[in-house]
Design an enzyme around this catalytic site. Structure first.
Site, PDB file in Angstrom:
ATOM      1  N   ARG A 244     -66.521 -14.491 -45.327  1.00  0.00           N
ATOM      2  CA  ARG A 244     -67.706 -13.766 -45.768  1.00  0.00           C
ATOM      3  C   ARG A 244     -68.783 -14.769 -46.200  1.00  0.00           C
ATOM      4  NH1 ARG A 244     -63.303 -10.915 -47.827  1.00  0.00           N
ATOM      5  NH2 ARG A 244     -63.139  -8.776 -47.039  1.00  0.00           N
ATOM      6  N   LYS A 271     -63.590 -10.628 -52.458  1.00  0.00           N
ATOM      7  CA  LYS A 271     -63.956  -9.217 -52.563  1.00  0.00           C
ATOM      8  C   LYS A 271     -62.801  -8.383 -53.065  1.00  0.00           C
ATOM      9  CE  LYS A 271     -65.818  -5.404 -49.783  1.00  0.00           C
ATOM     10  NZ  LYS A 271     -66.282  -4.990 -48.433  1.00  0.00           N
ATOM     11  N   HIS A 332     -72.235 -11.660 -41.411  1.00  0.00           N
ATOM     12  CA  HIS A 332     -71.016 -10.850 -41.351  1.00  0.00           C
ATOM     13  C   HIS A 332     -70.596 -10.591 -39.910  1.00  0.00           C
ATOM     14  CE1 HIS A 332     -68.314  -8.246 -43.791  1.00  0.00           C
ATOM     15  NE2 HIS A 332     -68.141  -7.629 -42.650  1.00  0.00           N
ATOM     16  N   ARG A 335     -67.552 -12.229 -38.331  1.00  0.00           N
ATOM     17  CA  ARG A 335     -66.231 -11.689 -38.617  1.00  0.00           C
ATOM     18  C   ARG A 335     -65.825 -10.662 -37.561  1.00  0.00           C
ATOM     19  NH1 ARG A 335     -64.182 -12.244 -43.526  1.00  0.00           N
ATOM     20  NH2 ARG A 335     -63.576 -10.063 -43.842  1.00  0.00           N
ATOM     21  N   HIS A 358     -58.886  -8.623 -45.268  1.00  0.00           N
ATOM     22  CA  HIS A 358     -59.191  -7.203 -45.354  1.00  0.00           C
ATOM     23  C   HIS A 358     -58.217  -6.509 -46.280  1.00  0.00           C
ATOM     24  CE1 HIS A 358     -61.581  -6.716 -41.335  1.00  0.00           C
ATOM     25  NE2 HIS A 358     -62.331  -7.105 -42.348  1.00  0.00           N
ATOM     26  N   TYR A 368     -49.383  -8.479 -51.465  1.00  0.00           N
ATOM     27  CA  TYR A 368     -50.115  -9.450 -50.657  1.00  0.00           C
ATOM     28  C   TYR A 368     -49.794 -10.886 -51.070  1.00  0.00           C
ATOM     29  CZ  TYR A 368     -54.071 -12.098 -48.822  1.00  0.00           C
ATOM     30  OH  TYR A 368     -54.850 -13.016 -48.188  1.00  0.00           O
TER      31      TYR A 368
END
Length: 398
Positions: A244, A271, A332, A335, A358, A368
């Site tokens: 990003r 994010k 962006h 991506r 994501h 994660y």
């Protein structure tokens, strides 16, 4: 016809009653009883101040009886006759009383608790939204005097800026503050419940981006760009790593592991508030060495010596505009371009999603691990860099 206790006690929400449109019954002289969809009954005094229709919440029935409501309504009429704004008078009275039941007092304590465990970036975003959008509307009110329309006003104000999801998030957060107040015995109901449906769903807009067939020309245009060298190298960096733009802008030299050939981004910069690992191909390391040799900053990689801070997002957008890519490509967009191309080339979907950082919807993502599939991702990023280099040399894809 004037209301009676018998009549009031028999009142229940009608089929037309909604969270935003309570049933209203007049007692005369501006005094109204509003019956909400929850069954709660609230006394309202309706009047005009400086030519505008106003309403003032007096209290809930039966805590505030019919007789007392009429008495308070007469007091309001007397204030108007004396040239006093009833709402301002109420604020003054509240300010002189114990402020523990004011919404802002309760909210400030709630945010202080949240600050101890939220990521700094998340807390700053949420608290700034509260100060900007919530406090001016209901911060001065006693919490039990706040109504669903008050909260909906906040959401609609935010929605009018085109920030639909933020409107939903802010109203949900107000609801959490009410739940906290109820647990603490400072409030009796939560008027923020079931309001999200009043905000229109956000229409997702795809970020402008070129196709893989147009990538050779874009790379040529970037290589021919004569603007700031760090901006030029930043655009190439975005192409190689597809991070990003904000992650790129605030990249720090201390986050680079030269020996392991990785960039480890801390959670507070991401994010999704999770640490992220970006494998660095040889071509990317060469870009970093070029920037390092310029000696602009010992802290930030993409540092603007003119402003003495990291480059703004507009610096990269404007560079693309100058190359003729307005409405065609954004930071962006790299991506989406990388994701589509890598999927077309048969790379594992989960590895691509992990590299894009994501938010995944399955249960696996709940645990994660930033290093998950790192070996596979390292190979993928090296092969992606080879693909970009091939295009730069040959002017076509493969």
């Amino acid at each position: 016809m004037s209301l009676t206790h018998t009549t009031i006690n028999k009142l229940t929400p009608t089929e037309k009653c909604t969270p935003n449109r309570p049933d209203k019954y007049s007692d005369g002289d501006g005094l109204q009883l509003w019956v909400r969809h929850t069954g709660n009954k609230v006394w309202i005094s309706a009047y005009r101040w400086q030519g505008k229709q106003q309403t003032l919440t007096l209290g809930k029935y039966p805590v505030l009886s019919l007789q007392d409501a009429r008495k308070r309504n007469l007091e309001i009429k007397q204030m108007l006759a004396d040239g006093i704004n009833p709402k301002e008078k109420k604020k003054e009275q509240q300010a002189s009383q114990d402020g523990t039941r004011l919404f802002d007092t309760i909210a400030q304590k709630w945010y202080a608790e949240r600050k101890t465990f939220l990521a700094p970036s998340t807390f700053s975003r949420n608290y700034s939204a509260y100060l900007r959008d919530v406090k001016p509307v209901i911060g001065h009110k006693v919490i039990d005097d706040i109504t669903s329309p008050d909260i909906l006003t906040i959401g609609k104000n935010v929605e009018s800026r085109g920030a639909n999801e933020m409107a939903r998030r802010i109203m949900a957060e107000v609801g959490q503050i009410f739940k906290h107040a109820i647990r603490a015995g400072l409030a009796t109901h939560n008027p923020a419940s079931d309001l999200s449906a009043a905000i229109k769903p956000h229409k997702t807009k795809n970020h402008s981006r070129i196709t893989s067939k147009e990538l050779p020309q874009l790379l040529k245009d970037i290589n021919d760009y004569t603007g700031h060298i760090t901006v030029k190298l930043g655009l190439l960096f975005l192409c190689y790593t597809f991070v990003r733009t904000n992650e790129l802008r605030f990249m720090e030299w201390s986050e680079i592991d030269w020996n392991d050939k990785t960039w480890r981004i801390p959670a507070e910069k991401m994010k999704m508030d999770r640490p992220h690992v970006v494998p660095l191909a040889p071509s990317v390391l060469e870009i970093l060495k070029q920037i390092k040799a310029l000696g602009f900053s010992d802290q930030y990689v993409f540092y603007n010596p003119s402003t003495r801070k990291p480059y703004s997002q507009n610096a990269f957008i404007n560079a693309l505009y100058q190359m003729g890519y307005k409405y065609k490509m954004t930071g962006h967009g790299f991506r989406g371009l990388a994701s589509t191309t890598l999927h077309e080339k048969g790379y594992m979907h989960e590895a691509i999603e992990l590299q894009l950082a994501h938010e995944q919807e399955n249960k696996i993502s709940k645990a994660y691990n930033g290093a998950q599939h790192l070996g596979y991702r390292r190979d993928m990023m090296n092969e992606w860099a080879d693909y970009i280099n091939y295009i730069c040399r040959n002017g076509v894809g493969r």
